[in-house]
Design a protein around this motif. Structure first.
Motif, PDB file in Angstrom:
ATOM      1  N   ALA A   8       0.826  -1.208   0.000  1.00 42.03           N
ATOM      2  CA  ALA A   8       0.000   0.000   0.000  1.00 42.03           C
ATOM      3  C   ALA A   8       0.859   1.256   0.000  1.00 42.03           C
ATOM      4  CB  ALA A   8      -0.908   0.000   1.214  1.00 42.03           C
ATOM      5  N   ASP A   9       0.448   2.219  -0.771  1.00 39.29           N
ATOM      6  CA  ASP A   9       1.084   3.536  -0.777  1.00 39.29           C
ATOM      7  C   ASP A   9       0.330   4.402   0.232  1.00 39.29           C
ATOM      8  OD1 ASP A   9       1.654   6.259  -1.295  1.00 39.29           O
ATOM      9  OD2 ASP A   9       2.116   5.820  -3.386  1.00 39.29           O
ATOM     10  N   PRO A  10       0.971   4.870   1.288  1.00 37.63           N
ATOM     11  CA  PRO A  10       0.279   5.658   2.314  1.00 37.63           C
ATOM     12  C   PRO A  10      -0.414   6.892   1.749  1.00 37.63           C
ATOM     13  CG  PRO A  10       2.495   5.080   3.048  1.00 37.63           C
ATOM     14  CD  PRO A  10       2.380   4.657   1.613  1.00 37.63           C
ATOM     15  N   LEU A  11       0.174   7.522   0.734  1.00 39.14           N
ATOM     16  CA  LEU A  11      -0.472   8.699   0.137  1.00 39.14           C
ATOM     17  C   LEU A  11      -1.784   8.323  -0.548  1.00 39.14           C
ATOM     18  CD1 LEU A  11       2.641  10.535  -1.350  1.00 39.14           C
ATOM     19  CD2 LEU A  11       1.335  11.130   0.686  1.00 39.14           C
ATOM     20  N   ILE A  12      -1.787   7.202  -1.260  1.00 38.37           N
ATOM     21  CA  ILE A  12      -3.004   6.759  -1.951  1.00 38.37           C
ATOM     22  C   ILE A  12      -4.062   6.354  -0.935  1.00 38.37           C
ATOM     23  CG2 ILE A  12      -3.966   4.972  -3.456  1.00 38.37           C
ATOM     24  CD1 ILE A  12      -1.349   5.126  -5.066  1.00 38.37           C
ATOM     25  N   LEU A  13      -3.664   5.641   0.126  1.00 37.86           N
ATOM     26  CA  LEU A  13      -4.620   5.249   1.167  1.00 37.86           C
ATOM     27  C   LEU A  13      -5.218   6.483   1.846  1.00 37.86           C
ATOM     28  CD1 LEU A  13      -2.808   2.208   2.800  1.00 37.86           C
ATOM     29  CD2 LEU A  13      -4.810   2.159   1.310  1.00 37.86           C
ATOM     30  N   GLY A  14      -4.398   7.475   2.094  1.00 39.01           N
ATOM     31  CA  GLY A  14      -4.888   8.708   2.705  1.00 39.01           C
ATOM     32  C   GLY A  14      -5.856   9.436   1.796  1.00 39.01           C
ATOM     33  N   ARG A  15      -5.522   9.488   0.515  1.00 38.58           N
ATOM     34  CA  ARG A  15      -6.410  10.145  -0.452  1.00 38.58           C
ATOM     35  C   ARG A  15      -7.743   9.412  -0.553  1.00 38.58           C
ATOM     36  NH1 ARG A  15      -5.131  11.665  -6.767  1.00 38.58           N
ATOM     37  NH2 ARG A  15      -7.206  12.427  -7.207  1.00 38.58           N
ATOM     38  N   PHE A  16      -7.697   8.073  -0.548  1.00 38.57           N
ATOM     39  CA  PHE A  16      -8.924   7.274  -0.590  1.00 38.57           C
ATOM     40  C   PHE A  16      -9.821   7.638   0.592  1.00 38.57           C
ATOM     41  CE2 PHE A  16     -11.447   3.593   0.624  1.00 38.57           C
ATOM     42  CZ  PHE A  16     -11.994   3.179  -0.577  1.00 38.57           C
ATOM     43  N   ALA A  17      -9.249   7.720   1.784  1.00 34.49           N
ATOM     44  CA  ALA A  17     -10.030   8.030   2.985  1.00 34.49           C
ATOM     45  C   ALA A  17     -10.629   9.429   2.912  1.00 34.49           C
ATOM     46  CB  ALA A  17      -9.153   7.880   4.227  1.00 34.49           C
ATOM     47  N   VAL A  18      -9.848  10.399   2.471  1.00 31.54           N
ATOM     48  CA  VAL A  18     -10.326  11.781   2.374  1.00 31.54           C
ATOM     49  C   VAL A  18     -11.452  11.881   1.348  1.00 31.54           C
ATOM     50  CG1 VAL A  18      -9.671  14.114   1.610  1.00 31.54           C
ATOM     51  CG2 VAL A  18      -8.207  12.850   3.191  1.00 31.54           C
ATOM     52  N   GLU A  19     -11.258  11.252   0.189  1.00 32.88           N
ATOM     53  CA  GLU A  19     -12.283  11.314  -0.859  1.00 32.88           C
ATOM     54  C   GLU A  19     -13.548  10.573  -0.443  1.00 32.88           C
ATOM     55  OE1 GLU A  19     -10.609  10.203  -4.639  1.00 32.88           O
ATOM     56  OE2 GLU A  19      -9.189  11.865  -4.585  1.00 32.88           O
ATOM     57  N   ALA A  20     -13.411   9.440   0.238  1.00 37.21           N
ATOM     58  CA  ALA A  20     -14.588   8.702   0.702  1.00 37.21           C
ATOM     59  C   ALA A  20     -15.392   9.553   1.672  1.00 37.21           C
ATOM     60  CB  ALA A  20     -14.165   7.386   1.356  1.00 37.21           C
ATOM     61  N   GLU A  21     -14.705  10.226   2.580  1.00 35.60           N
ATOM     62  CA  GLU A  21     -15.395  11.087   3.548  1.00 35.60           C
ATOM     63  C   GLU A  21     -16.092  12.248   2.855  1.00 35.60           C
ATOM     64  OE1 GLU A  21     -14.076  14.064   7.086  1.00 35.60           O
ATOM     65  OE2 GLU A  21     -13.146  12.077   7.089  1.00 35.60           O
ATOM     66  N   ALA A  22     -15.430  12.848   1.865  1.00 33.92           N
ATOM     67  CA  ALA A  22     -16.019  13.981   1.141  1.00 33.92           C
ATOM     68  C   ALA A  22     -17.264  13.549   0.373  1.00 33.92           C
ATOM     69  CB  ALA A  22     -14.988  14.583   0.191  1.00 33.92           C
ATOM     70  N   VAL A  23     -17.193  12.428  -0.315  1.00 35.15           N
ATOM     71  CA  VAL A  23     -18.336  11.951  -1.097  1.00 35.15           C
ATOM     72  C   VAL A  23     -19.486  11.535  -0.173  1.00 35.15           C
ATOM     73  CG1 VAL A  23     -19.118  10.197  -2.738  1.00 35.15           C
ATOM     74  CG2 VAL A  23     -16.924  11.315  -3.066  1.00 35.15           C
ATOM     75  N   ALA A  24     -19.162  11.015   0.999  1.00 40.96           N
ATOM     76  CA  ALA A  24     -20.205  10.595   1.944  1.00 40.96           C
ATOM     77  C   ALA A  24     -21.052  11.778   2.407  1.00 40.96           C
ATOM     78  CB  ALA A  24     -19.580   9.882   3.141  1.00 40.96           C
ATOM     79  N   ARG A  25     -20.522  12.987   2.329  1.00 39.00           N
ATOM     80  CA  ARG A  25     -21.281  14.171   2.750  1.00 39.00           C
ATOM     81  C   ARG A  25     -22.241  14.669   1.673  1.00 39.00           C
ATOM     82  NH1 ARG A  25     -16.084  15.795   4.857  1.00 39.00           N
ATOM     83  NH2 ARG A  25     -15.857  17.173   3.075  1.00 39.00           N
ATOM     84  N   LEU A  26     -22.142  14.146   0.463  1.00 38.43           N
ATOM     85  CA  LEU A  26     -23.028  14.586  -0.617  1.00 38.43           C
ATOM     86  C   LEU A  26     -24.399  13.936  -0.471  1.00 38.43           C
ATOM     87  CD1 LEU A  26     -20.609  14.388  -3.663  1.00 38.43           C
ATOM     88  CD2 LEU A  26     -21.224  16.397  -2.309  1.00 38.43           C
TER      89      LEU A  26
END
Length: 96
Positions: A8-26
């Motif tokens: 796992a690339d920590p940057l990609i995992l972090g981006r996945f988490a941030v984007e998932a949280e952002a989309v969950a607010r829509l």
């Protein structure tokens, strides 16, 4: 696919988490809702791959609907309007 474990690339995992949280607010009828996100666990208890738990949208994909079946200009315009409204909703909330 997002890799987990030692690959796992920590940057990609972090981006996945941030984007998932952002989309969950829509909250828009043209955007599939995200109910939950996180990491799966393996039998050994180690972190597995990340996941998204999303709304079930029956009816197939847009690609399947359009494959070999031309739509009328009116149908195309109606579809484009729905997509534009969904993208606008996401855009006004800082996404895209």
């Amino acid at each position: 696919v997002v890799l987990a474990g030692i690959q796992a690339d920590p940057l990609i995992l972090g981006r996945f988490a941030v984007e998932a949280e952002a989309v969950a607010r829509l909250d828009h009828p043209g955007i599939v809702r995200v109910f939950d996100s996180g990491k799966c666990f393996t039998d050994s208890g180690a972190d597995g791959p990340p996941y998204l738990a999303m709304e079930l949208c029956p009816g197939g994909t847009l690609a399947a609907k359009l494959a070999g079946n031309p739509v009328t200009p009116r149908e195309a315009a109606a579809l484009a309007e729905k997509i534009a409204r969904a993208v606008h909703h996401a855009h006004t909330r800082g996404i895209i």
